[in-house]
Structure formats: C-alpha cells, structure tokens
Scaffold this motif. Structure first.
Motif, mmCIF file in Angstrom:
data_model
loop_
_atom_site.group_PDB
_atom_site.id
_atom_site.type_symbol
_atom_site.label_atom_id
_atom_site.label_comp_id
_atom_site.label_asym_id
_atom_site.label_seq_id
_atom_site.Cartn_x
_atom_site.Cartn_y
_atom_site.Cartn_z
ATOM 1 N N GLY A 278 28.741 55.674 64.816
ATOM 2 C CA GLY A 278 28.454 55.031 63.578
ATOM 3 C C GLY A 278 27.705 54.439 62.950
ATOM 4 O O GLY A 278 26.786 55.020 64.121
ATOM 5 N N PHE B 167 24.837 48.729 61.522
ATOM 6 C CA PHE B 167 26.621 48.179 60.946
ATOM 7 C C PHE B 167 26.435 46.879 62.390
ATOM 8 O O PHE B 167 26.666 47.360 63.643
ATOM 9 C CB PHE B 167 27.592 49.250 60.988
ATOM 10 C CG PHE B 167 28.393 48.508 60.608
ATOM 11 C CD1 PHE B 167 28.964 48.444 58.801
ATOM 12 C CD2 PHE B 167 29.449 47.157 61.048
ATOM 13 C CE1 PHE B 167 30.345 47.789 58.605
ATOM 14 C CE2 PHE B 167 30.714 46.920 60.475
ATOM 15 C CZ PHE B 167 31.471 47.010 58.743
ATOM 16 N N CYS C 230 29.081 45.385 64.826
ATOM 17 C CA CYS C 230 29.774 45.282 65.893
ATOM 18 C C CYS C 230 30.264 44.894 67.392
ATOM 19 O O CYS C 230 28.534 45.757 68.045
ATOM 20 C CB CYS C 230 30.485 46.884 65.846
ATOM 21 S SG CYS C 230 32.009 47.628 66.313
ATOM 22 N N VAL D 236 33.762 38.658 59.250
ATOM 23 C CA VAL D 236 34.038 39.906 58.129
ATOM 24 C C VAL D 236 33.969 39.307 56.796
ATOM 25 O O VAL D 236 33.113 39.747 56.095
ATOM 26 C CB VAL D 236 35.816 40.320 58.274
ATOM 27 C CG1 VAL D 236 36.107 40.790 57.195
ATOM 28 C CG2 VAL D 236 35.007 40.836 59.534
ATOM 29 N N SER E 56 30.819 38.950 55.581
ATOM 30 C CA SER E 56 29.843 39.899 55.425
ATOM 31 C C SER E 56 30.259 40.442 54.140
ATOM 32 O O SER E 56 29.748 40.866 52.741
ATOM 33 C CB SER E 56 29.776 41.203 56.768
ATOM 34 O OG SER E 56 29.423 42.564 55.722
ATOM 35 N N VAL F 184 33.956 50.772 63.404
ATOM 36 C CA VAL F 184 32.952 49.966 62.432
ATOM 37 C C VAL F 184 33.861 50.857 61.523
ATOM 38 O O VAL F 184 33.927 49.938 60.082
ATOM 39 C CB VAL F 184 31.529 51.075 62.504
ATOM 40 C CG1 VAL F 184 30.983 51.075 61.617
ATOM 41 C CG2 VAL F 184 30.973 50.022 63.860
ATOM 42 N N PHE F 185 34.748 51.977 61.313
ATOM 43 C CA PHE F 185 34.988 52.037 60.104
ATOM 44 C C PHE F 185 36.655 51.324 60.273
ATOM 45 O O PHE F 185 36.843 50.274 59.487
ATOM 46 C CB PHE F 185 36.366 53.655 60.702
ATOM 47 C CG PHE F 185 37.252 54.037 59.677
ATOM 48 C CD1 PHE F 185 36.941 54.845 58.289
ATOM 49 C CD2 PHE F 185 38.596 53.248 59.780
ATOM 50 C CE1 PHE F 185 37.480 54.557 57.558
ATOM 51 C CE2 PHE F 185 39.410 53.773 58.948
ATOM 52 C CZ PHE F 185 39.343 54.568 57.460
ATOM 53 N N GLY G 24 34.621 48.302 58.964
ATOM 54 C CA GLY G 24 34.389 48.357 57.333
ATOM 55 C C GLY G 24 35.297 48.324 56.556
ATOM 56 O O GLY G 24 34.975 47.805 54.558
ATOM 57 N N GLN G 25 36.852 48.939 57.136
ATOM 58 C CA GLN G 25 37.220 49.052 55.916
ATOM 59 C C GLN G 25 37.880 47.505 55.474
ATOM 60 O O GLN G 25 38.182 46.981 54.571
ATOM 61 C CB GLN G 25 38.942 49.434 56.812
ATOM 62 C CG GLN G 25 38.653 50.629 56.931
ATOM 63 C CD GLN G 25 39.263 51.647 55.425
ATOM 64 O OE1 GLN G 25 38.310 51.484 54.463
ATOM 65 N NE2 GLN G 25 40.533 51.788 55.179
ATOM 66 N N VAL H 233 35.540 44.673 55.348
ATOM 67 C CA VAL H 233 34.754 44.249 54.324
ATOM 68 C C VAL H 233 35.072 44.265 53.509
ATOM 69 O O VAL H 233 35.117 43.577 51.994
ATOM 70 C CB VAL H 233 33.682 44.220 55.262
ATOM 71 C CG1 VAL H 233 32.881 43.767 54.422
ATOM 72 C CG2 VAL H 233 33.355 43.692 56.892
ATOM 73 N N ARG H 234 35.562 45.184 53.316
ATOM 74 C CA ARG H 234 35.976 46.698 51.823
ATOM 75 C C ARG H 234 36.886 45.499 51.266
ATOM 76 O O ARG H 234 36.547 44.906 49.867
ATOM 77 C CB ARG H 234 35.488 48.031 51.993
ATOM 78 C CG ARG H 234 36.323 48.510 50.931
ATOM 79 C CD ARG H 234 36.328 49.725 50.670
ATOM 80 N NE ARG H 234 37.376 50.097 51.758
ATOM 81 C CZ ARG H 234 38.526 50.443 51.000
ATOM 82 N NH1 ARG H 234 38.845 50.164 50.292
ATOM 83 N NH2 ARG H 234 39.667 50.956 52.273
ATOM 84 N N TYR I 240 32.219 59.565 50.796
ATOM 85 C CA TYR I 240 33.138 59.199 52.452
ATOM 86 C C TYR I 240 33.632 60.712 52.136
ATOM 87 O O TYR I 240 33.749 61.199 53.506
ATOM 88 C CB TYR I 240 33.428 58.258 52.010
ATOM 89 C CG TYR I 240 34.454 58.054 53.118
ATOM 90 C CD1 TYR I 240 33.819 57.257 54.642
ATOM 91 C CD2 TYR I 240 35.909 58.604 53.620
ATOM 92 C CE1 TYR I 240 34.095 57.064 56.140
ATOM 93 C CE2 TYR I 240 36.293 58.255 54.176
ATOM 94 C CZ TYR I 240 35.390 57.119 55.888
ATOM 95 O OH TYR I 240 36.552 57.447 56.833
#
Length: 419
Positions: free
Chosen positions: A26, A30, A32, A39, A42, A81-82, A85-86, A88-89, A171
């Motif tokens: 990752g 980022f 983690c 979250v 961020s 991290v994935f 990241g999901q 946070v998005r 991506y």
C-alpha cells in the motif's frame, strides 16, 4: 471459434512480483490503521465539508466494519488501506451529496418512479443483463465511474472529459495489470454499467466490503439489522444523480446488484412501484466462479492465500443470502416481479428481454430491439477467454454436500444443476 481456456494454476502460491509486493504494502503515506473518527475527519479534510446529514446508523456501521477489518489477520497493509480508502471515499461522497442537497433542496422532489431492479447471485448473469438492457435510452443506468463518485469534487469544465472517468480508468487499469485474467471473469471498465450497491457505501451498508476482506462479524451485524434506511439513502443518491442529468434524469432507473436478493422487503418499502427481476443460477456453479475470482484477486491483498478457507466462507455467505431471498421473495407479487432461471436466459436471451419488458410495461419497438441485439453481437460470452474452474480440487469443496446444503433453494426455484 472456441474461446481459449485459462488455467489459473498458481491460486494458492502466486509469484510475488515487485508490482504485486508494492500493491500488498500500500501507499506508504496513507495512514493505517485509522479509527472511525479518523476516517470521517479525512473525508472532511478532502472535501472541506463537515455535514454528513442525518446519522442513519452509518457511524456505528463504520466502526463495526473497521473492527472486523483489523481482526482479519491474513490481510496485508495494502489490503487494509484499500478498505480504508473506500471508506474515506464513501464518506467524502456523502458529504458532497449532503452539501448539494442543502444548496438545492429541490433535488428531493425529483421522482424515482417505477425503477427496474435486477437481483441475482454473483456470477448469475446480472452484469450481462443490465449492460444489455441499458442500451434502451429510455432508461437511466449507472456507470462504474459515476457510482464511485456520484458528485464531482469541483465544477466540471465544459468540453473536457470528466476527471472522475480518468481516475476510475487509472485505478482499474493498474489493478487489471496485476490480475490480467480478471477481465475474463468480471471486467471493470469505467463506462460499463455497474451495481447500484455502490450507492449503499455512502450509508456504510454495502456487502461489497466482504469481497475485500474476511469480515464475518460485519456480515452478522449487517444481516441482524434492518437495511431499509440505507435503501432510503440510495434513493436520495439517485435523486441527486437524476437532478444532475437534467431532463435525462426523469427516465426510469435500471439498477442491479446481488445484494438486492437479500433486501427485497427493504426495496419494496422504499420503492413500492418497482419492477423486480430476480435471476437464479445453481449456487454450486456460482461458487465455482466466485471463489476463483476472489481467490485470484486475493494475491493483491493477502500475505497468505487459503483457497479452501475462502470457499468455506463464501459457501456460508451464499447460503445466508439465499435464505434471505427465499424468506423475502413474496415481498414482490407476480404483477411486479419475475424469476429468471440462468439456463433459460442463456438459451433465449431475446425471449427473456421480452418478458422483462412486458412486466415493466415498456414497449419494445424495432429500433430498441435492434440496439439491444447490437449489444449481444458486440459482447459475446468469453470474449477474453474462458476460465477453467476447480471447486473440488483447488478449493476442496464437496459438490454433493453443497447441493444438500442448498436444497432449500432448489426446492423453491427450479434451478438447473449445471455440473
């Protein structure tokens, strides 16, 4: 000409290339791990916004997801991290949705009338069906890139490509380079029509989390609580999307997700005039395909790959989904719903489309039919090759035991046992 066969012979022990090692690690910058509060903070920092709207329980669900994530001992840092990241998005998307609705309250007056939902097991033809029917330009459907970022982060420049499309392509292009056989199982292209369960991410109630990690505690929490509130939030996101599309937004929505199979009652409560199409396929054959797809992609996120454990987990998850489907199927009566058997769909795709159109009250003009048939001609099955599945060998599953386990489903629906 027959499609070339693809044998994935390194499922449990793939070669760890430098690129794969970097993905597993990752991005070093980022943060983690992250707490639920981190979250949310961020997401606020990324958008400059602070109002997440009414707390529909999403904060609690986020905490449950993260607890389950950190309990998955086999997940690499990159795998964590994935998911972070999901999250946070998803929360950034929620902030932008709430901000847009606050500035334009008329969005909540946008009609979402008589939507057409497609529900069905993963790998049961739902993606093919929704991409096919989306050729009808009287319907609204959801592209992958739009599902990932429903509201643009900044005003769009007329005449230029939407940067959300480029981000999605970058991506999935990078991911596809690591797992090149994925296109033969489930291609992810920005302009393809995608699952609307992505919209449930914004209420932290999407079962897609389970595809990225082993999250049994999250699954139990998700199934133990009513999901109606999250489908109500999905309706709000659809209203936002419709408003952004202007006149096009007034068209009927065409939506699909395997998750809908276990949420038929919630969908009926939020969308009482919906048309529901439920596809059915032999769950044993679904597991052949699903475990291979997930086991193959596990090389990007797990330090040790355990195909039998993966198959056992998903056999249980599919059973839970099917039991919910059987229990809730009568939420939609025959005047609003249709069961489509996979083997019948494959044998007569045009006939299936006509049945769906009759149920939905849509006429099928020669022009529309020509567009639909054009999709079939342009997108034959196994265009990227045909993957060879080995549920019994690689994943150590006993087919007879599985069939006995799923007997309740075979008794309810006349599903053809494929192998």
């Amino acid at each position: 000409m027959a499609a070339p066969l693809i044998h994935i012979d390194d499922m449990a022990d793939p070669e760890v290339t430098p690129e794969l090692a970097a993905w597993r690690a990752g991005p070093p910058d980022f943060p983690c791990p992250m707490s639920a509060d981190e979250v949310l903070a961020s997401a606020c920092a990324a958008t400059g916004l602070e109002d997440f709207g009414e707390d529909t329980g999403f904060r609690q669900r986020l905490g449950v997801i993260l607890d389950a994530l950190y309990a998955d001992a086999g997940l690499t840092r990159g795998g964590q991290v994935f998911v972070l990241g999901q999250a946070v998005r998803a929360m950034a998307n929620r902030l932008r949705i709430e901000d847009l609705v606050k500035r334009h309250p008329e969005i909540l007056d946008m009609p979402v009338e008589r939507p057409i939902f497609i529900a069905g097991l993963p790998r049961s033809g739902t993606t093919h069906l929704v991409n096919w029917l989306s050729r009808d330009d009287r319907l609204n459907s959801l592209t992958l890139w739009e599902s990932e970022e429903p509201v643009p982060a900044a005003p769009l420049t007329p005449g230029e490509e939407d940067p959300r499309i480029a981000r999605s392509a970058a991506y999935w292009g990078a991911f596809g380079a690591l797992v090149p056989h994925m296109a033969a199982m489930h291609e992810m292209a920005p302009h393809d029509i995608h699952e609307d369960n992505e919209l449930l991410f914004m209420d932290m109630n999407c079962y897609n989390w389970e595809f990225s990690a082993r999250l049994p505690d999250w699954t139990d929490h998700y199934l133990a609580h009513d999901r109606t509130v999250s489908y109500a939030y999905e309706k709000k996101v659809l209203q936002v999307l419709a408003w952004q599309r202007g006149e096009r937004g007034k068209r009927r929505w065409l939506l699909k997700s395997p998750q809908h199979m276990e949420n038929l009652a919630a969908i009926k409560a939020v969308f009482p005039d919906a048309t529901m199409v439920v596809t059915h396929r032999d769950p044993v054959d679904v597991l052949r395909s699903l475990t291979t797809m997930l086991g193959y992609s596990d090389r990007t996120r797990r330090s040790r790959i355990d195909p039998p454990a993966l198959a056992a987990l998903w056999a249980g998850r599919i059973e839970k989904l099917l039991r919910e489907c059987v229990a809730q199927r009568d939420a939609f009566g025959p005047d609003q719903s249709l069961d489509v058997l996979f083997h019948e769909y494959m044998a007569d795709q045009e006939g299936t489309a006509r049945r769906i159109y009759r149920l939905a009250g849509l006429d099928l003009s020669p022009e529309t039919e020509a567009r639909l048939l054009g999709y079939l001609a342009e997108n034959p099955r196994h265009a990227h090759g045909k993957v060879v599945y080995d549920l019994e060998g690689v994943f150590a599953m006993d087919t007879a035991s599985l069939r006995e386990r799923f007997s309740f489903y075979y008794q309810r629906f006349a599903v053809k046992q494929e192998n």
